[in-house]
Structure formats: structure tokens, C-alpha cells
Design an enzyme around this catalytic site. Structure first.
Site, PDB file in Angstrom:
ATOM      1  N   SER A 556      16.659  -1.129  46.100  1.00 55.02           N
ATOM      2  CA  SER A 556      16.241  -1.926  47.374  1.00 55.02           C
ATOM      3  C   SER A 556      16.784  -3.652  46.999  1.00 55.02           C
ATOM      4  O   SER A 556      16.564  -3.680  45.667  1.00 55.02           O
ATOM      5  CB  SER A 556      15.132  -1.903  47.796  1.00 55.02           C
ATOM      6  OG  SER A 556      14.494  -2.831  48.608  1.00 55.02           O
ATOM      7  N   TYR A 569       5.570  -1.679  46.040  1.00 59.28           N
ATOM      8  CA  TYR A 569       6.872  -1.320  46.685  1.00 59.28           C
ATOM      9  C   TYR A 569       8.173  -1.739  45.933  1.00 59.28           C
ATOM     10  O   TYR A 569       8.933  -1.372  45.185  1.00 59.28           O
ATOM     11  CB  TYR A 569       7.354  -1.312  48.141  1.00 59.28           C
ATOM     12  CG  TYR A 569       8.805  -1.019  48.707  1.00 59.28           C
ATOM     13  CD1 TYR A 569       8.985   0.453  48.986  1.00 59.28           C
ATOM     14  CD2 TYR A 569       9.526  -1.863  49.015  1.00 59.28           C
ATOM     15  CE1 TYR A 569      10.237   0.644  49.217  1.00 59.28           C
ATOM     16  CE2 TYR A 569      11.001  -1.571  49.254  1.00 59.28           C
ATOM     17  CZ  TYR A 569      11.383  -0.154  49.394  1.00 59.28           C
ATOM     18  OH  TYR A 569      12.495   0.206  49.844  1.00 59.28           O
TER      19      TYR A 569
END
Length: 679
Positions: A556, A569
Site C-alpha cells: 500500500s 494497517y
């Protein structure tokens, strides 16, 4: 819609015959019908023949798969036939007999159908018929089985001369309904489509009954001591343990996809004393050995042999097999023969475990295994009545390295970029993973759809084309045993693993003070720990295969960009990003490349966003959830929304062959987020 009653009846008959494996094998045999039509140029009547074209399959035959020829021109070829030594020249002559555009390319058996004086002809490869055709005294057995209603045709390679032979035998035996072709199969004929089909089925079923009623029990001999099949679970575990090495051996010359089967017929054959002798004789029917090679590689150890000793013996046998195959080629090749295509086995037989078959794709590998099962049935029938005697090795070579076969190979489409590659994608039941799976299959790969949601995984596998393209496995990436089981299923389904995409994940969007230890642990178990476990198992398989490979992490932009309310996350994505670098450094010596992709805000189609992450992020930014995709787009340099397909494109770019010297790279797929630029 079919243009004539003859065509309609031919297609219906073909599909019925081809749908039953007792009648013929996949893509084996051909059917034809003759009838009248109007010449579109002269308006006069013209006699035509419709016949299954080259490469088609009877069970799925449709009208575009038929070749359409003018009978007068086809039969006129007999007047200019230059003789058996030049019969291959007749195949291109078929093109001058086509009616209109002619439909599919005519096959080598076209002459058989056109020259035989019957309105309808069926040529099939049933195991029962080939058992008679490959028995040492097949001619005598044929007479015993059928009397004078079925004629015997001595072995001749398929072609124009065989068509002339059958036509002459039919004319000399007006009472006959068909014939047994030595070393090959059967041909039947009839005045109507119904009569032709009835005659073909009569030959097949009568031969089956003759074998059953007259064959001796246990034609493969008594059971070898220690060669009984392993119990099912142990058998499949052993198969999975051997698969990476066996695929590596079978891919020495060309990368291959594999198929595994442990049907009772295969296991019984390999448990019997006669299997080494019979396997060494090879297959006989041309359709068989074109797909299985002239003989298989057979392991000569019992199934309880220690794994290390078994793998060492397989390597020795493979070396010997390649030398023997090269010698076979040298014995029979002429200056005009095509170059040797590869010396690796297409079939590997492991007693007590099963059969491994290989090909350029899953369907080819599976069909090769089906054809060897046909060969086992043929051996069983021939040995039950007589002695199995396949055609001479020199004749096998003439077919395997036939210029017409070589021309057929040259006509095949160029392989897709990911052909022969086998991928496993985690979290592939939805969103990014699903898009990646679609792209990989579209580019020629076989894909294992790994997902916690079984229904989603099965749905994706089905929409991708089913088990020849994709299979579904249920896996929780936090569970080591489930990961091991998923890889075993992948190995048994396709023969190996070349490409793994770590995509499975969840996302918890919370401020630091609201993030619990349980949140942190769950986030890290699924993504950091899960991708580590998957990559470890992938590396184990890939190093055993010794074919290199790719491991891709879907990380990500959050791995390098610090956003608010996202501690668990983003931290685990940073962990994954560093795993890419660490594994690239460690696995490079094995030819395994490890790369990552950093998407940003893939909202549409995302399972993570649909499960609450989208609502949480929208709340952080003070917008409606439906506006989230556009919000992410507007904060990028390109002002474009990132979709799952864009991530899939990056996976393809990393794995399709142009970036062979790239490892340890992270590719941003974020439409341009300056704060996430790699430094």
C-alpha cells in the site's frame, strides 16, 4: 443453424458418440456425411461431404468445425495419386476440393471418409476396438468376435492410402458394417446417419462383451510385493511431495503444466508384475502416443521407499529417459525429419501413488493422462485375450515426427505471455485479488483462487473457466496447516507453483488511543504474518522445482505515507514492504523474484472497503462514503481513481517476462501521491 438435414444429423450423431468415453477419446476420431446441395455459382446440384475438421472434438463439434468438400473433386484425386511414398502430397490437394470457403481445415482422415462408398462414415478410437487392433493375433480375434460382418485392415499410417485400402475392403466385403484398423481403431459406415451410428456402437459394444466373456482374469499378473496403493490421504500427500521435482524434470526442455490422477485403473496397473514390460512397449494408437510420447517414465521403487531415495531415483531415471529418447530419435530420423521437440516424458508413473501427466496447458496435460488411461485399458484387453503388440517403433516415429504433424504445430497460435505459469492468489474471491486472477488467466496462466470465503472463491474459479483454468481453495492465511493444504491442492491441480500474490488482508481504521492490542494482533496476523507464511511455503515449492518464480506483495502507499487514524494497517503494510526487500535478497540465488505493488484507495469492488473500511475512512475525511473514490482521485497528481484492474496490470507487468532482471521493487499504483514517492 445447420444448413441441411445431413449436417444436423451429423452433428447430433457426432455429439452423442463423442460424449461417451467408451466410444472415443477427446478430439479422437472423425465422422462424415454425404449429401446434395446447390452450387451457388451454376445453380446446379453438387455432391458434398461434410467431415469433422482437423483438431476438433466430436463431443463438442459444431458446424464451423466441419470441413466441406466436393465429392467429385475429392474422388478425382485417386486418379492423380502418386503412390504411398508421396501420399502426404494429397493433404494440400484437399484444399482444392473445398466447397466455397470450405469450413475447417480437412484432417488427414478426409480421404478415408471420401473414398469409402457409403453416405455416412464414423472413424472412432474405442478402447475395446483398439484392444483387438493391438493384440498379437488381432485379425483372428476380429473374425472370432464378428464373423464376416467386420473386416480386418492391417496397420497403415493414416492417410490417402489407408482410405484406398478401406474402400477396397468394403467393396470386397459387401456384408461388412465396418472394420478394425490394426494398431489404430475402428471405422463403421451406413446408408443413413442412424444406421452408421448403430453400426459403430454395435462394433464397440460387441468388442466390449467379447473381451469380458473371453478374457482371462488378472491379465496384468499378480500383485507385486509392496506395490499396493498407499491409503488415499497418504497417497495424495506423497504425490504433492513429489510433484515439484517431477514437474521440474518434465520441464527440462520446455515449461510444462501438470495433472495428477490416482484412479483405480492406474493404481492397479502399477501394482501388477507385468506393468514394467507393458509400459516399456509404449502406447499404440496414433492419438495416444502423440500426446503421451512413445512410452512413459516409470518409477521402479515401492511407494514406501524413503522420499530422499525416491527423488534420487527419479533423477536417475529421468537422465536415462532423455538419453533413450534421444537415441530413439537418432535411430529413425532422416535428413528431412523435424528437429527433436524435447526429450522429457509426458507421463510419469509412480507405483502406489498414481500418474503425473504434462502438457503446454492444463487441458493438454489432463488429456495426456486420459489417453494413457485409454492405453492401460487397451493393454488390459489385449493381454486378456492374447498378447499386447503395439505398432513398430519406427512407425511411431513416422507419426510423431510426421511433417504433417509438424505443420499442424506451426499453425497453432503463439502462446500467451503467462502460458505454463501457475499462480496462487490469496484473497482472490473479490476486489483486487479477483481482478488479478482474471488478468492472469486472460494472459494464459492457471490460477488457484485462495480465499477465506469458499463461496466467493468457487464463484471466481467458475467464471474463469473451471478446473482447466482455475481452482478454488479455502484458506485462512493465519493458519499454517491450511496454507500447506492449499499449496498441496495447487500442486495436485496444476503440477506446481510459479507465481504467488500476497493479497489477502483486512483493514481497521482507528485512532491510536482506540486501537486495541487485539486490533493490532489481528491486523498483523492476517497481513504481516499471513504473507510471511504464504511466501515461506511458496519458496519451499519454488526451490524444489528449480524453475525460478515470482512472489508479489500487494502492499500500500500507506507503507511509506503516514496518514491519520491508521496505525495498525499502515504498520503492517510497512512490514510487508520490508518483507519484499528481505526475500528478494534471500531468494534471488534461486531465480525467485520478489516485488511489491503500492496501491492507494482502491474503493470500487473492494471487499475491504465494503466491509466497513470505506465508511471509517469517509468519516475521517468528513465526506459521504459514496464520494470516497472521487475524493482519493482528486488528491492525486493525475486526478484519476485507482481500480482493481490497475493493480492487476502492475502484477502482469512484473511477471509477464519484460522485467526479468527486476527484484526488490515497489511499484506505486496510486495515480500519483507525492507524499508516497519512494526515496
Amino acid at each position: 443453424m445447420p444448413h441441411s438435414p445431413e449436417v444436423a444429423a451429423l452433428l447430433e450423431r457426432s455429439n452423442r458418440l463423442g460424449s461417451d468415453p467408451r466410444n472415443t477419446n477427446y478430439a479422437g476420431g472423425n465422422t462424415s456425411a454425404k449429401g446434395s446441395a446447390t452450387d451457388p455459382v451454376t445453380g446446379a446440384g453438387v455432391e458434398l461431404m461434410w467431415v469433422k475438421g482437423s483438431g476438433g472434438d466430436l463431443g463438442t463439434l459444431t458446424e464451423p468445425g466441419l470441413a466441406v468438400l466436393r465429392l467429385d473433386r475429392l474422388r478425382a484425386l485417386a486418379q492423380v495419386y502418386p503412390g504411398v511414398d508421396r501420399e502426404d502430397e494429397m493433404v494440400p490437394a484437399f484444399d482444392y476440393c473445398l466447397h466455397g470457403k470450405g469450413g475447417a481445415a480437412p484432417s488427414i482422415d478426409t480421404a478415408m471418409h471420401g473414398l469409402v462408398d457409403a453416405p455416412h462414415v464414423d472413424h472412432l478410437h474405442p478402447d475395446s476396438g483398439i484392444a483387438l487392433a493391438c493384440a498379437a493375433d488381432g485379425e483372428k480375434l476380429t473374425a472370432q468376435c464378428f464373423g464376416d460382418t467386420v473386416a480386418w485392415v492391417p496397420w497403415r499410417r493414416p492417410g490417402f492410402q489407408l482410405g484406398l485400402d478401406i474402400a477396397a475392403i468394403k467393396q470386397a466385403n459387401p456384408q461388412a458394417i465396418g472394420c478394425i484398423l490394426g494398431g489404430h481403431g475402428i471405422t463403421a459406415w451406413g446408408a443413413t446417419s442412424e444406421e452408421c451410428e448403430r453400426n459403430a456402437l454395435h462394433i464397440i459394444r460387441t468388442a466390449e462383451a467379447f473381451l469380458t466373456n473371453n478374457g482371462r482374469p488378472e491379465p496384468f499378473g499378480p500383485v507385486l510385493d509392496g506395490y499396493l496403493p498407499l491409503p488415499p490421504a497418504e497417497r495424495r500427500s506423497r504425490a504433492a511431495a513429489l510433484t515439484p521435482l517431477i514437474r521440474s524434470l518434465a520441464s527440462t526442455d520446455h515449461p510444462q503444466v501438470g495433472h495428477f490422477t490416482d484412479t483405480p485403473e492406474v493404481l492397479d496397473f502399477l501394482a501388477r508384475t507385468e506393468h514394467p514390460r507393458l509400459a516399456a512397449l509404449g502406447t499404440s494408437c496414433p492419438d495416444h502416443f502423440l500426446r503421451t510420447k512413445v512410452r512413459p517414465l516409470v518409477l521402479d521403487l515401492p511407494p514406501t521407499t524413503p522420499l530422499e531415495q525416491t527423488t534420487a531415483r527419479l533423477r536417475e531415471l529421468h537422465t536415462a529417459y532423455r538419453a533413450e529418447y534421444a537415441a530413439y530419435y537418432q535411430r529413425h530420423a532422416t535428413p528431412h525429419s523435424p528437429a527433436m521437440r524435447g526429450a522429457d516424458p509426458a507421463i510419469v508413473l509412480v507405483p502406489g501413488v498414481g500418474m503425473f501427466s504434462f502438457g503446454k496447458d492444463k487441458q493438454t496435460a489432463r488429456v495426456a493422462g486420459e489417453f494413457y488411461l485409454n492405453a492401460i485399458n487397451v493393454m488390459h484387453g489385449a493381454e486378456a485375450l492374447s498378447t499386447y503388440r503395439p505398432i513398430e517403433e519406427s512407425e511411431k516415429f513416422r507419426i510423431e515426427y510426421w511433417e504433417l504433424e509438424e505443420a499442424k504445430l506451426r499453425r497453432m497460435p503463439t502462446p500467451k505471455p503467462l502460458a505454463t505459469r501457475i499462480a496462487l492468489v490469496t484473497g482472490a474471491g473479490s476486489g483486487i485479488g479477483k481482478a488479478i486472477a482474471h488478468r492472469l488467466v486472460a494472459e494464459g496462466a492457471c490460477v488457484v483462487i485462495a480465499d477465506l470465503n469458499t463461496d466467493n472463491a468457487k464463484a471466481v474459479a467458475e467464471e474463469l473457466g473451471g478446473p482447466d483454468k482455475a481452482v478454488a481453495v479455502t484458506v485462512d492465511v493465519t493458519d499454517e496447516q491450511q496454507i500447506t493444504a492449499a499449496f498441496e491442492q495447487a500442486l495436485l491441480a496444476f503440477g506446481g507453483i510459479d507465481l504467488v500474490v500476497n493479497n489477502a488482508g483486512i483493514s481497521l481504521s482507528k485512532p491510536l488511543l482506540q486501537t486495541t492490542a487485539a486490533d493490532w494482533d489481528l491486523q498483523h496476523r492476517i497481513m504481516a504474518r499471513g504473507s510471511f507464511l504464504v511466501s515461506r511455503e511458496a519458496a519451499r515449492v519454488m526451490t524444489q522445482q528449480a524453475l525460478g518464480g515470482d512472489i508479489i506483495y500487494i502492499a500500500s502507499k500507506n507503507a511509506v505515507f503516514a496518514g491519520p487514524n491508521n496505525i495498525a494497517y499502515s504498520a503492517t503494510k510497512a512490514d510487508q514492504a520490508h518483507q519484499v526487500r528481505l526475500l528478494a535478497a534471500e531468494l534471488g540465488e534461486h531465480g525467485i523474484r520478489v516485488n511489491g505493488i503500492n496501491p492507494d484507495g482502491v474503493v470500487r469492488g473492494s471487499g475491504i472497503f465494503a466491509a466497513g473500511w470505506g465508511a471509517q475512512r469517509a468519516a475521517v475525511y468528513g465526506i459521504e462514503e459514496t464520494e470516497l473514490g472521487e475524493y482519493y482521485a482528486q488528491r492525486t497528481l493525475l486526478k484519476r481513481e485507482v481500480l482493481p484492474e490497475h493493480v492487476a496490470n502492475a502484477v502482469y507487468a512484473l511477471t509477464a517476462g519484460d522485467l526479468t532482471h527486476t527484484t526488490g521493487l515497489h511499484i506505486p499504483v496510486d495515480a500519483g501521491v507525492a507524499a508516497a514517492f519512494l526515496r
